[in-house]
Design a protein around this motif. Structure first.
Motif, PDB file in Angstrom:
ATOM      1  N   ALA A   1       0.738  -1.197  -0.101  1.00 17.79           N
ATOM      2  CA  ALA A   1       0.080  -0.114  -0.134  1.00 17.79           C
ATOM      3  C   ALA A   1       0.953   1.275   0.120  1.00 17.79           C
ATOM      4  O   ALA A   1       0.488   2.128  -0.621  1.00 17.79           O
ATOM      5  N   PHE A   2       2.159   1.071   0.485  1.00 19.28           N
ATOM      6  CA  PHE A   2       3.134   2.412   0.651  1.00 19.28           C
ATOM      7  C   PHE A   2       3.211   3.039  -0.846  1.00 19.28           C
ATOM      8  O   PHE A   2       3.383   4.194  -0.918  1.00 19.28           O
ATOM      9  N   SER A   3       3.400   1.897  -1.648  1.00 19.35           N
ATOM     10  CA  SER A   3       3.681   2.643  -3.199  1.00 19.35           C
ATOM     11  C   SER A   3       2.509   3.295  -3.699  1.00 19.35           C
ATOM     12  O   SER A   3       2.823   3.981  -4.669  1.00 19.35           O
ATOM     13  N   THR A   4       1.224   3.326  -3.233  1.00 19.23           N
ATOM     14  CA  THR A   4       0.277   3.960  -3.780  1.00 19.23           C
ATOM     15  C   THR A   4       0.049   5.336  -3.153  1.00 19.23           C
ATOM     16  O   THR A   4      -0.890   5.952  -3.689  1.00 19.23           O
ATOM     17  N   LEU A   5       0.809   5.585  -2.147  1.00 25.62           N
ATOM     18  CA  LEU A   5       0.621   6.944  -1.442  1.00 25.62           C
ATOM     19  C   LEU A   5       1.174   8.057  -2.368  1.00 25.62           C
ATOM     20  O   LEU A   5       2.102   7.568  -3.209  1.00 25.62           O
ATOM     21  N   SER A   6       0.734   9.332  -2.130  1.00 22.32           N
ATOM     22  CA  SER A   6       1.349  10.413  -2.825  1.00 22.32           C
ATOM     23  C   SER A   6       2.870  10.869  -2.094  1.00 22.32           C
ATOM     24  O   SER A   6       2.992  10.227  -1.187  1.00 22.32           O
TER      25      SER A   6
ATOM     26  N   GLU B   1       2.526  11.853   1.398  1.00 20.23           N
ATOM     27  CA  GLU B   1       2.222  10.982   2.131  1.00 20.23           C
ATOM     28  C   GLU B   1       3.228   9.999   2.439  1.00 20.23           C
ATOM     29  O   GLU B   1       3.221   9.394   3.633  1.00 20.23           O
ATOM     30  N   ARG B   2       4.299   9.522   1.350  1.00 22.44           N
ATOM     31  CA  ARG B   2       5.211   8.807   1.601  1.00 22.44           C
ATOM     32  C   ARG B   2       6.189   9.293   2.718  1.00 22.44           C
ATOM     33  O   ARG B   2       6.677   8.492   3.535  1.00 22.44           O
ATOM     34  N   SER B   3       6.426  10.552   2.595  1.00 23.58           N
ATOM     35  CA  SER B   3       7.522  11.353   3.234  1.00 23.58           C
ATOM     36  C   SER B   3       6.694  11.109   4.883  1.00 23.58           C
ATOM     37  O   SER B   3       7.641  10.964   5.663  1.00 23.58           O
ATOM     38  N   ALA B   4       5.485  11.663   4.961  1.00 25.30           N
ATOM     39  CA  ALA B   4       5.088  11.305   6.391  1.00 25.30           C
ATOM     40  C   ALA B   4       4.998  10.136   6.935  1.00 25.30           C
ATOM     41  O   ALA B   4       5.399   9.712   7.959  1.00 25.30           O
TER      42      ALA B   4
ATOM     43  N   VAL C   1      -0.096  16.142  10.064  1.00 22.98           N
ATOM     44  CA  VAL C   1      -0.961  15.186  10.118  1.00 22.98           C
ATOM     45  C   VAL C   1      -2.284  15.889  11.107  1.00 22.98           C
ATOM     46  O   VAL C   1      -3.485  15.664  10.655  1.00 22.98           O
ATOM     47  N   TRP C   2      -1.918  16.512  12.337  1.00 22.35           N
ATOM     48  CA  TRP C   2      -3.135  17.259  13.058  1.00 22.35           C
ATOM     49  C   TRP C   2      -3.705  18.232  12.366  1.00 22.35           C
ATOM     50  O   TRP C   2      -4.873  18.531  12.635  1.00 22.35           O
ATOM     51  N   ARG C   3      -3.179  18.912  11.652  1.00 20.10           N
ATOM     52  CA  ARG C   3      -3.650  20.083  10.568  1.00 20.10           C
ATOM     53  C   ARG C   3      -4.761  19.473   9.477  1.00 20.10           C
ATOM     54  O   ARG C   3      -5.188  20.355   8.955  1.00 20.10           O
ATOM     55  N   GLY C   4      -4.678  18.237   9.315  1.00 15.26           N
ATOM     56  CA  GLY C   4      -5.397  17.508   8.300  1.00 15.26           C
ATOM     57  C   GLY C   4      -4.819  17.759   6.929  1.00 15.26           C
ATOM     58  O   GLY C   4      -5.622  17.182   5.810  1.00 15.26           O
ATOM     59  N   GLU C   5      -3.582  18.095   6.937  1.00 14.24           N
ATOM     60  CA  GLU C   5      -3.010  18.009   5.434  1.00 14.24           C
ATOM     61  C   GLU C   5      -2.667  16.929   5.001  1.00 14.24           C
ATOM     62  O   GLU C   5      -2.404  16.542   3.621  1.00 14.24           O
ATOM     63  N   LEU C   6      -2.222  15.806   5.840  1.00 18.94           N
ATOM     64  CA  LEU C   6      -1.733  14.432   5.316  1.00 18.94           C
ATOM     65  C   LEU C   6      -2.467  13.416   6.270  1.00 18.94           C
ATOM     66  O   LEU C   6      -2.794  13.650   7.626  1.00 18.94           O
ATOM     67  N   LEU C   7      -2.888  12.235   5.751  1.00 19.50           N
ATOM     68  CA  LEU C   7      -3.354  11.031   6.286  1.00 19.50           C
ATOM     69  C   LEU C   7      -4.129  11.364   7.531  1.00 19.50           C
ATOM     70  O   LEU C   7      -4.166  10.946   8.682  1.00 19.50           O
ATOM     71  N   ALA C   8      -5.349  12.429   7.058  1.00 22.06           N
ATOM     72  CA  ALA C   8      -6.037  12.880   8.229  1.00 22.06           C
ATOM     73  C   ALA C   8      -6.989  12.033   8.674  1.00 22.06           C
ATOM     74  O   ALA C   8      -8.335  11.925   8.240  1.00 22.06           O
ATOM     75  N   SER C   9      -6.853  11.134   9.845  1.00 24.76           N
ATOM     76  CA  SER C   9      -7.584  10.129  10.435  1.00 24.76           C
ATOM     77  C   SER C   9      -7.443  10.453  11.958  1.00 24.76           C
ATOM     78  O   SER C   9      -6.274  10.594  12.324  1.00 24.76           O
TER      79      SER C   9
END
Length: 638
Positions: free
Chosen positions: A525-530, A533-536, A597-605
């Protein structure tokens, strides 16, 4: 004055139990002594894997026992000869340094209460506190220096030995207490005193001791010189350690840069000459090396944290053995373990030295065994006060020796406490200290006595009395033990508690392992990330990998080099210290990604926020851990 000291000691001891009458031989049957000593020593050497040793005992002006045990050379089966076989006596060497100081005090060239900086020619002791450091502070180990040894104290290459003045300047430790406040055993303080002897006398320290003590007493098989003089080299006992079922000889240890603190080599017979002189007011066979009054002053207690506990004389430390006052000094190198015990009142001196790591346990058991045999005592156990439970909790906690390091990476050696105190339902305190645990009963304000007293031959420090220190507000701040009169302790703060930090370390490492395991499990799944998102996603993985790598490398390096780290800092150790720096940089990067992540810019869950927050907190803890224990950076003196 010596007569006055002996009378006062007699009165003191009479308050605590049976004593021998002055002038009466304690040991009357020499054959029985030999059988007793042989049985004790042989059993201990076999049990603790010590290849060789020597025991000599003086009574009055007579050597009543002198015997070598094991082999000077195991391969050639050359037995130890107490008259000719040399042993490294480690810190027992310090007695010669302290008495050199007292000789110059006697001559009016030194004053015990003068600022030592007045005697130093090439550098000065830093003014960390308003009060000056004096020779009395050095002799009683109350100067306030931290401890240090990593990379420079005991070395293997004689080419690295520094002139004493240069070594004292280069390796000057920080001062962590005002002078006269806490006892903290210091090799540096002793070596500094030796430098003062050197600079005031105008002779190299080793030459001064040779001319003014060793030659005077006819100690022809003793020297402070390193390497050994040619005529003595073949007499040196091998420094053996048990390895893979056999004894392996290790290289000669050099203490040369700190020579006054522990570089002496001697034989059992030579040490009896020194002991006989000490028992005889400074004279041996008509040759006097120090005045009777000066020696009496050296034997007199000069500092103690509590009136009921043993303390420090001038260089000699006190021990109470079955109610008998003994002064002397132990000594340890990596390979040799030594003790000299001087019982002034009973006119007895015992010298022991044994090789191998287990030699420390052999050495430590012999003198107590002697006093159990010839000075047996029976005491009534103390009764716990009925109301002790009301105040027991104030003593609970972990304690660490002031003889620790605070400014370099050696601070991590104080990670595990030296003592742990826990209240018991029986109204006692259980105190675990350096391998031994016993119960203690309150007998006075902040003073505790062992519930079942008596000298133990097992390893570990098990003192008869413990006294706690408190501040002006009544808070317990430290502890002192009569079995360790040269080292007091402080109460460990909560944030440095061993159990708490071990818990946080384990949690952090488990979290890091789970981070890497999760990344591996979700690698598809990692390869499908932007790209963002991969950096995060990689940020916690970087932190986890670097921290885990440091722990693994540190364990490998420390176990691979072991006590060789006292001789020098290897490249592997220096390289290892790069990893915590990288870990802190990676932690800063992780904190930035967590913010995103907390700001909701990446992987926001909610799960992502919780996960990143947990990993970040663990990373921050590790960064604090590296900082607090001086692992961050290249903090060492060697």
């Amino acid at each position: 004055m010596l007569r006055v000291l002996r009378v006062s000691t007699l009165l003191f001891l009479s308050c605590f139990g049976a004593i021998a009458v002055a002038g009466t031989a304690v040991v009357e049957d020499i054959g029985e002594l030999e059988a007793f000593m042989d049985g004790t020593v042989d059993t201990l050497m076999k049990y603790y894997n010590s290849a060789s040793g020597v025991v000599t005992i003086v009574q009055g002006d007579e050597v009543i026992f002198a015997k070598g045990y094991g082999y000077k050379d195991v391969d050639e089966r050359i037995a130890v000869d107490p008259a000719t076989t040399l042993f490294r006596i480690g810190s027992t060497s310090k007695l010669f340094t302290w008495l050199s100081v007292m000789q110059l005090v006697e001559q009016g060239k030194l004053d015990l209460d003068t600022d030592v900086n007045q005697y130093l020619q090439n550098f000065q002791i830093e003014d960390s506190y308003d009060a000056a450091v004096t020779l009395r502070h050095l002799l009683t180990h109350t100067a306030g220096f931290e401890e240090g040894f990593l990379g420079y104290l005991i070395i293997k290459d004689p080419e690295r030995i520094l002139p004493l003045s240069e070594a004292m300047d280069r390796y000057q430790p920080d001062r962590v207490n005002p002078p006269g406040k806490q006892i903290s055993y210091s090799n540096y303080a002793t070596a500094l005193a030796g430098l003062i002897v050197e600079q005031v006398s105008g002779q190299p320290f080793n030459n001064y001791v040779q001319d003014n003590i060793l030659d005077v007493l006819g100690m022809n098989n003793s020297t402070f010189l390193e390497p050994l003089p040619t005529e003595l080299k073949d007499q040196m006992a091998g420094g053996y350690l048990p390895e893979a079922g056999q004894y392996v000889a290790h290289p000669f240890e050099f203490v040369g840069s700190f020579s006054p603190a522990g570089s002496m080599s001697s034989t059992g017979t030579d040490m009896t000459k020194f002991a006989r002189a000490l028992l005889n007011g400074g004279e041996y066979q008509g040759q006097r090396f120090i005045g009777e009054d000066t020696l009496a002053e050296a034997f007199t207690q000069s500092f103690s944290h509590h009136e009921s506990l043993a303390g420090m004389a001038l260089g000699f430390y006190e021990t109470m053995l079955n109610n008998q006052r003994v002064v002397g000094h132990g000594g340890d190198t990596m390979l040799f373990h030594t003790d000299l015990a001087i019982d002034i009142e009973n006119d007895i001196a015992i010298f022991t030295s044994f090789t191998g790591e287990g030699g420390s346990n052999v050495r430590s058991a012999i003198v107590p065994a002697f006093y159990n045999r010839y000075f047996p005592v029976t005491e009534t156990p103390p009764v716990p006060p009925s109301d002790f439970s009301e105040r027991a909790a104030r003593y609970a906690g972990a304690y660490q020796f002031w003889r620790s390091n605070f400014s370099t990476i050696e601070k991590i050696l104080a990670f595990q406490p030296a003592a742990v105190v826990a209240p018991m339902e029986s109204g006692t305190l259980m105190i675990e200290m350096m391998g031994g645990a016993k119960q203690y009963v309150e007998v006075d304000h902040n003073l505790f006595r062992e519930l079942n007293s008596g000298l133990s031959l097992e390893p570990g420090i098990k003192p008869a009395y413990i006294a706690f220190q408190e501040d002006a507000g009544g808070n317990i701040t430290g502890m002192v033990a009569d079995g360790l009169p040269f080292m007091s302790m402080y109460k460990v703060p909560v944030y440095a508690d061993f159990n708490l930090n071990m818990l946080l370390l384990v949690i952090s490492l488990l979290v890091f392992i789970s981070v890497l395991a999760r990344l591996f499990y979700n690698r598809a799944a990692f390869s499908t990330l932007s790209r963002a998102e991969r950096s995060a996603t990689l940020a916690p993985a970087y932190v986890a990998a670097i921290n885990l790598l440091f722990i693994v490398v540190a364990v490998v390096v420390i176990f691979s080099y072991g006590m060789e780290l006292a001789s020098g800092i290897p490249l592997a150790f220096k390289t290892m210290l790069v990893l915590p720096i990288i870990a802190v940089v990676a932690t800063a990067y992780l904190a930035f990604q967590t913010y995103s992540v907390w700001r909701g810019e990446l992987l926001a869950s909610t799960w992502s926020r919780a996960r990143y927050t947990g990993v970040t907190l663990c990373a921050f803890y590790m960064a604090w851990f590296y900082y607090f224990w001086n692992i961050l950076g290249f903090q060492y003196r060697g």
